[in-house]
Enzyme design. Structure first.
Site, PDB file in Angstrom:
ATOM      1  N   ARG A 128       0.839  -1.201   0.000  1.00 44.79           N
ATOM      2  CA  ARG A 128       0.000   0.000   0.000  1.00 44.79           C
ATOM      3  C   ARG A 128       0.870   1.246   0.000  1.00 44.79           C
ATOM      4  O   ARG A 128       1.913   1.302   0.662  1.00 44.79           O
ATOM      5  CB  ARG A 128      -0.882  -0.019   1.246  1.00 44.79           C
ATOM      6  CG  ARG A 128      -1.919   1.095   1.357  1.00 44.79           C
ATOM      7  CD  ARG A 128      -2.983   0.984   0.306  1.00 44.79           C
ATOM      8  NE  ARG A 128      -4.182   1.767   0.655  1.00 44.79           N
ATOM      9  CZ  ARG A 128      -5.147   2.058  -0.187  1.00 44.79           C
ATOM     10  NH1 ARG A 128      -5.087   1.645  -1.443  1.00 44.79           N
ATOM     11  NH2 ARG A 128      -6.198   2.753   0.188  1.00 44.79           N
ATOM     12  N   THR A 422      -9.458  -0.356 -10.019  1.00 45.98           N
ATOM     13  CA  THR A 422      -8.564  -1.356  -9.458  1.00 45.98           C
ATOM     14  C   THR A 422      -8.583  -2.577 -10.359  1.00 45.98           C
ATOM     15  O   THR A 422      -9.367  -2.645 -11.294  1.00 45.98           O
ATOM     16  CB  THR A 422      -9.041  -1.679  -8.011  1.00 45.98           C
ATOM     17  OG1 THR A 422      -9.007  -0.486  -7.236  1.00 45.98           O
ATOM     18  CG2 THR A 422      -8.230  -2.734  -7.316  1.00 45.98           C
ATOM     19  N   THR A 440      -3.978  -1.445  -7.575  1.00 44.64           N
ATOM     20  CA  THR A 440      -4.792  -0.257  -7.876  1.00 44.64           C
ATOM     21  C   THR A 440      -3.971   1.017  -8.026  1.00 44.64           C
ATOM     22  O   THR A 440      -2.868   1.132  -7.491  1.00 44.64           O
ATOM     23  CB  THR A 440      -5.827  -0.051  -6.739  1.00 44.64           C
ATOM     24  OG1 THR A 440      -6.718   1.003  -7.092  1.00 44.64           O
ATOM     25  CG2 THR A 440      -5.154   0.272  -5.423  1.00 44.64           C
ATOM     26  N   GLU A 442      -6.235   3.625  -7.552  1.00 48.38           N
ATOM     27  CA  GLU A 442      -7.378   4.195  -6.832  1.00 48.38           C
ATOM     28  C   GLU A 442      -8.479   4.654  -7.776  1.00 48.38           C
ATOM     29  O   GLU A 442      -9.318   3.859  -8.142  1.00 48.38           O
ATOM     30  CB  GLU A 442      -6.969   5.320  -5.874  1.00 48.38           C
ATOM     31  CG  GLU A 442      -7.853   5.379  -4.625  1.00 48.38           C
ATOM     32  CD  GLU A 442      -9.152   6.148  -4.812  1.00 48.38           C
ATOM     33  OE1 GLU A 442     -10.154   5.783  -4.179  1.00 48.38           O
ATOM     34  OE2 GLU A 442      -9.175   7.098  -5.589  1.00 48.38           O
ATOM     35  N   ASP A 462      -7.865   8.163  -0.271  1.00 47.93           N
ATOM     36  CA  ASP A 462      -8.514   7.120   0.524  1.00 47.93           C
ATOM     37  C   ASP A 462      -8.460   7.432   2.021  1.00 47.93           C
ATOM     38  O   ASP A 462      -9.090   6.729   2.816  1.00 47.93           O
ATOM     39  CB  ASP A 462      -7.874   5.758   0.265  1.00 47.93           C
ATOM     40  CG  ASP A 462      -8.493   5.047  -0.935  1.00 47.93           C
ATOM     41  OD1 ASP A 462      -9.425   5.608  -1.538  1.00 47.93           O
ATOM     42  OD2 ASP A 462      -8.039   3.944  -1.266  1.00 47.93           O
ATOM     43  N   SER A 486      -7.909   0.817   3.014  1.00 44.99           N
ATOM     44  CA  SER A 486      -8.404   0.280   1.752  1.00 44.99           C
ATOM     45  C   SER A 486      -9.555  -0.673   2.029  1.00 44.99           C
ATOM     46  O   SER A 486      -9.750  -1.115   3.165  1.00 44.99           O
ATOM     47  CB  SER A 486      -7.274  -0.464   1.035  1.00 44.99           C
ATOM     48  OG  SER A 486      -7.760  -1.192  -0.083  1.00 44.99           O
ATOM     49  N   GLY A 510     -13.636  -0.179  -5.297  1.00 43.78           N
ATOM     50  CA  GLY A 510     -13.668   0.771  -4.199  1.00 43.78           C
ATOM     51  C   GLY A 510     -14.238   0.132  -2.949  1.00 43.78           C
ATOM     52  O   GLY A 510     -14.007  -1.044  -2.666  1.00 43.78           O
TER      53      GLY A 510
END
Length: 607
Positions: A128, A422, A440, A442, A462, A486, A510
């Site tokens: 991430r 994604t 992803t 986003e 996010d 996430s 999402g």
């Protein structure tokens, strides 16, 4: 024997068969039911919008299998598996091709979560993105201290976090790779140099995209000199990305994180004319991927393993299954492709309760502890039974967060929209190792910033734009070095008794990812569907707001039945991108059976 197909025919030809065999003697994929008369709610279209429906047959294989969101990417993974590569090797090849052919969804400018099974142990790899060292909780607030409009935060440099996918793949490859790192980049390099046919989905998204052409690099690549988007079938070449991939192939991820590429990203972010960001080359150089403990919980005769924080996906799905286990949702299977209103009701109510806890408690646990400093209180069976007892014959409308054992701090409620763009990859190799990886940038085309041939993420949006509310600080507020929460939910399922892998699945979407993946788990584990049938079911569920039903794929009877139970129903686009591989028996023989989402362009391949 599979042959690589180029130009405009590639999608049609690959969907027609490739090296795979359509499933024999198994039920066909579930067709969507008739569209309702109910009009969709306005303003709720997903950013990565629908681009059509193409029925998928389901695929079988005996040795290995790869499922990905674009035929060229699936092919790259297939070639690696045929050459003796591991599941991780194939995932790297797939991701590099997706960077090129599906730039709206994922790429080396973004991040990912990867669940890995080596025959004995499940590991969760965290790639991430992270917030810049200079970021504060006011990053997405106006000078007056109010949350700025979402799209204002997205487009430009402000939203870009330090990319994580390459460091994560490097870490996984060092542990589980079989083929040389450099060899895994060759399919993407070849396609970038020689060109690939723009897919129908990419072409359709370029037509509706409003912000991408404002970036000069993206405009020159995705649009012609008159500003028209590249049409489906147009052969697009990306020599800049080919060079980047060649350099990373030979020099490793340090080329990306500690060299000119990182400096190029910093320059791009900081010099945006209207919305500059804070990310620096130093932030990028300091990025670290992490191995985390997966969230594995028992559900009936299975063990379901999901991603821990900073993803909320694993916790939310485990909570939903824990609540549904007390409700015997298996009694309410679809019939003739038509969803049972009682099944949709139970699933949606469990979702409301799980999303309420998610919005309250879940964030990057390196910064914000979970209740009791562990996942256990949120997954405690007594606690989940108490939550499930709140589900009655009537919809609760909006659920309140629970108070699990060990809560000793007041949190505010998160306000991040977490919109979808994604991709998901599921792979099983010849050794039986498996991965489930969700990756992803986003939002659709991320921050709409292109540098060195790839798209930069907008992952920082996010985070919650509001840092505090009347109840206290928001767990998912912006902090320097923190990873935004996430909903990505790469998932592996095992037979509890034999410990054998049963299913690898996941989806884009999402915050709706949790419902999409939950649907497939309930469909396969409770309703006896194969993974293709479960993927092809209409999408449904609640994110602790309206009960959302997939436009064009549900009946008016279902809508009315839910309204009679007090549901506020919203019929809307729900563009999942599910992939899945499950173990099954056909004619008494144990095989891998793969499914791909009819809402996107993915296929499955294997031998």
């Amino acid at each position: 024997m599979h042959t690589r197909v180029t130009a405009i025919a590639f999608a049609v030809a690959l969907l027609a068969g490739c090296a795979n065999r359509p499933v024999q003697n198994a039920a066909p994929a579930t067709a969507p039911a008739a569209a309702p008369a109910t009009a969709p709610a306005t303003g709720m279209q997903a950013p990565e919008a629908a681009s059509g429906w193409s029925e998928k047959p389901g695929w079988t294989a005996k040795k290995f299998m790869v499922a990905a969101a674009n035929p060229l990417a699936t092919d790259a993974g297939y070639q690696v598996l045929r050459a003796g590569g591991s599941a991780v090797d194939a995932a790297i090849a797939v991701q590099m091709v997706l960077t090129l052919v599906e730039p709206q969804s994922s790429g080396i400018g973004g991040g990912a979560f990867l669940m890995h099974y080596d025959g004995k142990t499940v590991k969760a790899f965290d790639g991430r993105e992270t917030a810049p060292a200079a970021a504060t909780d006011k990053l997405f607030q106006t000078p007056e201290g109010k949350a700025m409009p979402f799209i204002q935060g997205v487009v430009g440099g402000r939203s870009v976090g330090a990319p994580g996918v390459l460091r994560m793949l490097e870490m996984a490859h060092k542990q589980y790779g079989k083929l040389p790192w450099a060899s895994l980049f060759q399919p993407a390099i070849k396609l970038a140099e020689e060109g690939f046919a723009v897919s129908p989905r990419l072409a359709s998204l370029l037509k509706t995209e409003q912000y991408l052409k404002k970036d000069p690099a993206a405009a020159a690549y995705f649009y012609d000199k008159d500003g028209n988007p590249r049409p489906a079938g147009y052969v697009l070449k990306n020599p800049q990305l080919a060079k980047v991939l060649r350099d990373i192939a030979t020099g490793g991820p340090d080329v990306f994180y500690k060299g000119q590429i990182a400096r190029d990203i910093e320059a791009k972010v900081k010099t945006h004319p209207t919305n500059p960001g804070l990310l620096t080359a130093t932030d990028i150089a300091g990025y670290q991927a992490k191995v985390r403990e997966p969230i594995c919980t028992d559900y009936k005769s299975w063990t379901v393993c999901g991603m821990p924080p900073p993803s909320s996906g694993g916790i939310a799905i485990a909570q939903m299954l824990g609540m549904l286990e007390t409700k015997n949702i298996g009694r309410y299977a679809p019939k003739d492709g038509m969803l049972n209103p009682e099944g949709v009701h139970l699933f949606s109510e469990a979702g409301r309760l799980a999303y309420a806890d998610r919005g309250r408690y879940v964030a990057d646990t390196d910064f914000v502890p979970l209740p009791g400093n562990s996942v256990k209180p949120l997954l405690d069976k007594t606690y989940l039974a108490q939550r499930a007892a709140l589900i009655t014959d009537k919809s609760m409308g909006q659920a309140k967060f629970g108070v699990p054992p060990g809560v000793n701090v007041a949190w505010g409620t998160d306000t991040s929209p977490e919109l979808p763009c994604t991709s998901h990859i599921s792979i099983v190799d010849a050794n039986g190792d498996a991965i489930s990886m969700t990756t992803t940038v986003e939002d659709v085309f991320g921050s709409r910033q292109m540098v060195d041939g790839f798209i930069l993420n907008n992952q920082l949006t996010d985070f919650s734009f509001d840092a505090v509310d009347a109840n206290g600080p928001v767990a998912n507020r912006v902090e320097p070095g923190k990873r935004p929460r996430s909903s990505m939910a790469p998932t592996l399922v095992f037979d509890k008794a034999t410990k054998k892998l049963v299913l690898s699945t996941g989806s884009p979407g999402g915050s709706a990812i949790i419902n999409y993946v939950g649907k497939v788990l309930v469909g396969t584990l409770d309703w006896g569907l194969n993974v293709q049938q479960a993927i092809s079911l209409p999408n449904f569920g609640s994110r602790n707001g309206p009960t959302e039903l997939e436009q064009g794929h549900v009946s008016e009877a279902l809508v009315e039945a839910l309204k009679a139970k007090g549901h506020n129903v919203r019929v809307m686009e729900q563009t999942s991108g599910l992939q899945g591989i499950m173990r099954t028996k056909i004619n008494g023989e144990e095989v891998w059976f793969g499914g791909a989402d009819p809402r996107r362009e993915g296929i499955v391949m294997g031998d």
